[in-house]
Design an enzyme around this catalytic site. Sequence first.
Site, PDB file in Angstrom:
ATOM      1  N   ASN A   8      -1.020  -6.023   2.302  1.00  0.00           N
ATOM      2  CA  ASN A   8      -0.081  -5.595   1.247  1.00  0.00           C
ATOM      3  C   ASN A   8       1.347  -6.022   1.561  1.00  0.00           C
ATOM      4  OD1 ASN A   8      -2.060  -4.451  -0.313  1.00  0.00           O
ATOM      5  ND2 ASN A   8      -1.523  -2.320   0.118  1.00  0.00           N
ATOM      6  N   GLU A  35      -5.594  -3.776   5.475  1.00  0.00           N
ATOM      7  CA  GLU A  35      -5.155  -3.555   4.089  1.00  0.00           C
ATOM      8  C   GLU A  35      -3.635  -3.415   4.012  1.00  0.00           C
ATOM      9  OE1 GLU A  35      -6.873  -3.656   1.292  1.00  0.00           O
ATOM     10  OE2 GLU A  35      -8.834  -3.935   2.217  1.00  0.00           O
ATOM     11  N   ARG A  43      -7.219  -9.411  -6.502  1.00  0.00           N
ATOM     12  CA  ARG A  43      -7.080  -8.225  -5.673  1.00  0.00           C
ATOM     13  C   ARG A  43      -7.933  -7.138  -6.289  1.00  0.00           C
ATOM     14  NH1 ARG A  43      -5.915  -9.489  -1.277  1.00  0.00           N
ATOM     15  NH2 ARG A  43      -5.530  -7.307  -0.874  1.00  0.00           N
TER      16      ARG A  43
HETATM   17  N1  LIG Z   1       3.993  -3.362   0.800  1.00  0.00           N
HETATM   18  C1  LIG Z   1       4.019  -3.410  -0.558  1.00  0.00           C
HETATM   19  N2  LIG Z   1       5.073  -3.950  -1.205  1.00  0.00           N
HETATM   20  C2  LIG Z   1       5.101  -4.022  -2.552  1.00  0.00           C
HETATM   21  N3  LIG Z   1       4.116  -3.559  -3.340  1.00  0.00           N
HETATM   22  C3  LIG Z   1       3.035  -3.001  -2.766  1.00  0.00           C
HETATM   23  C4  LIG Z   1       2.924  -2.902  -1.353  1.00  0.00           C
HETATM   24  N4  LIG Z   1       1.749  -2.295  -1.057  1.00  0.00           N
HETATM   25  C5  LIG Z   1       1.158  -2.033  -2.237  1.00  0.00           C
HETATM   26  N5  LIG Z   1       1.919  -2.452  -3.279  1.00  0.00           N
HETATM   27  C6  LIG Z   1       1.619  -2.309  -4.716  1.00  0.00           C
HETATM   28  O1  LIG Z   1       0.543  -1.381  -4.864  1.00  0.00           O
HETATM   29  C7  LIG Z   1      -0.531  -2.000  -5.562  1.00  0.00           C
HETATM   30  C8  LIG Z   1      -1.859  -1.435  -5.092  1.00  0.00           C
HETATM   31  O2  LIG Z   1      -2.109  -1.819  -3.752  1.00  0.00           O
HETATM   32  P1  LIG Z   1      -3.613  -1.875  -3.253  1.00  0.00           P
HETATM   33  O3  LIG Z   1      -4.247  -0.563  -3.555  1.00  0.00           O
HETATM   34  O4  LIG Z   1      -3.619  -2.322  -1.838  1.00  0.00           O
HETATM   35  O5  LIG Z   1      -4.284  -2.954  -4.202  1.00  0.00           O
HETATM   36  P2  LIG Z   1      -4.175  -4.558  -4.189  1.00  0.00           P
HETATM   37  O6  LIG Z   1      -3.527  -4.991  -2.885  1.00  0.00           O
HETATM   38  O7  LIG Z   1      -5.598  -5.019  -4.294  1.00  0.00           O
HETATM   39  O8  LIG Z   1      -3.316  -4.933  -5.370  1.00  0.00           O
HETATM   40  C9  LIG Z   1      -0.351  -3.479  -5.335  1.00  0.00           C
HETATM   41  O9  LIG Z   1      -0.962  -4.264  -6.350  1.00  0.00           O
HETATM   42  C10 LIG Z   1       1.175  -3.613  -5.361  1.00  0.00           C
HETATM   43  O10 LIG Z   1       1.660  -3.640  -6.680  1.00  0.00           O
HETATM   44 MG   LIG Z   2      -3.976  -4.268  -1.056  1.00  0.00          MG
END
Ligand SMILES: Nc1ncnc2c1ncn2[C@@H]1O[C@H](COP(=O)(O)OP(=O)(O)O)[C@@H](O)[C@H]1O
Ligand SMILES: [Mg+2]
Lengths: 77, 145, 145
Positions: free
Chosen positions: C49, C45, C104
């Site tokens: 990300n 995960e 997502r």
């Molecule tokens: N490494 C990252 N860089 C930029 N934004 C991030 C990062 N990790 C998470 N995010 C932000 O946090 C949100 C939620 O992440 P997550 O819970 O993993 O859901 P998803 O990946 O399904 O969108 C993402 O949609 C993104 O906007």
């Molecule tokens: Mg994610």
Amino acid sequence: IGEIQRFLRDDGAVKVSRSIKELSNQVRKTSEQLMKELGRVPTVKEIASFLELSPEEVVFAQDASRQLASIHETIYE
Amino acid sequence: MNRMSISFSAKSENESFARVAVAAFVSQLDPSMNELTEIKTVVSEAVTNAIIHGYEENAESIVYVSCEIDEGNISITVEDEGVGIANIEEARQPLYTSKPELERSGMGLTIMENFMDHVEISSVVGEGTRLMVMKKLSKASAFCQ
Amino acid sequence: MNRMSISFSAKSENESFARVAVAAFVSQLDPSMNELTEIKTVVSEAVTNAIIHGYEENAESIVYVSCEIDEGNISITVEDEGVGIANIEEARQPLYTSKPELERSGMGLTIMENFMDHVEISSVVGEGTRLMVMKKLSKASAFCQ
Ligand SMILES: Nc1ncnc2c1ncn2[C@@H]1O[C@H](COP(=O)(O)OP(=O)(O)O)[C@@H](O)[C@H]1O
Ligand SMILES: [Mg+2]
Ligand SMILES: Nc1ncnc2c1ncn2[C@@H]1O[C@H](COP(=O)(O)OP(=O)(O)O)[C@@H](O)[C@H]1O
Ligand SMILES: [Mg+2]
């Protein structure tokens, strides 16, 4: 005892050192079987698709069992 | 083209980690199980050399491994900032070992030369050693499946 | 105490490599299969990300993962030098996703919080994001059985 072992395995509580051994045996058996069928050494993806694992997981299962066997012995035997 | 690098404490427990990491990475190219075993053996030998010869098992030190894959070509680099090798020619001789007391076989570098297409060593005494090995996967496994 | 770090091109092919590399390293502690699965899921995960949100799949970029183990304690850091997160509170909400068009689930960070004892996020917009997770292996798995 078989039941209990199966329960532990299904339950996921079983230690990596024990569980991975089974997987590495499957890798070895699949490799031997494919070798017979293909008449050559199989590739890692051929084994992976047979076992429905990623190639990386095949590598891990094959190798980790060696390292983990020794952990298992020092901890439990 | 794809690239990774790993670094880890100079402990013999990490030899297995390094071997799995490199093998998992190159498994993207779909090598044969034999080629995979050769690559794992080479990584083990090189990492063991860095730990026991380069660093003399000082676990505070760090071993660096990197790997690049490009079509069927693999190159792997193993580096340490350890004691270095004074005479590389001599080190490469089959059976030569500077640590006979540890029951080393002196065959590590020879095995690498056998399993890889190319082995390059550069070293500066007191600064460290860099080993680079290259291998082209056989066509069979790279293209015809 | 033992430590490793890995870095690799921001390509989705490398997610599986990262997961197995961390698994191979923490296997030294002999976790239960459940704990190992949880750790692998969290690495997937977090790396996903970094690749799809942080770098928006620019494969020239590099993802950094490091892992430290000390007795039964594991800490894992995943870093990118990507776009960063403007509102971390919002990002941590279950079901929140900034990329609904990619289907997502918005559950990545929530899953991490469930599987780990501690999840820390720091981020600077335009500079990148650093995620640190910690887990203590259960006593049962560390000593009994
Ligand atoms: N490494 C990252 N860089 C930029 N934004 C991030 C990062 N990790 C998470 N995010 C932000 O946090 C949100 C939620 O992440 P997550 O819970 O993993 O859901 P998803 O990946 O399904 O969108 C993402 O949609 C993104 O906007
Ligand atoms: Mg994610
Ligand atoms: N990373 C290194 N740092 C310092 N010396 C090294 C290194 N790698 C190899 N050597 C030298 O080369 C010799 C031969 O290496 P090798 O063929 O692997 O045999 P062995 O490890 O069994 O001694 C070693 O005994 C050592 O003197
Ligand atoms: Mg050697």
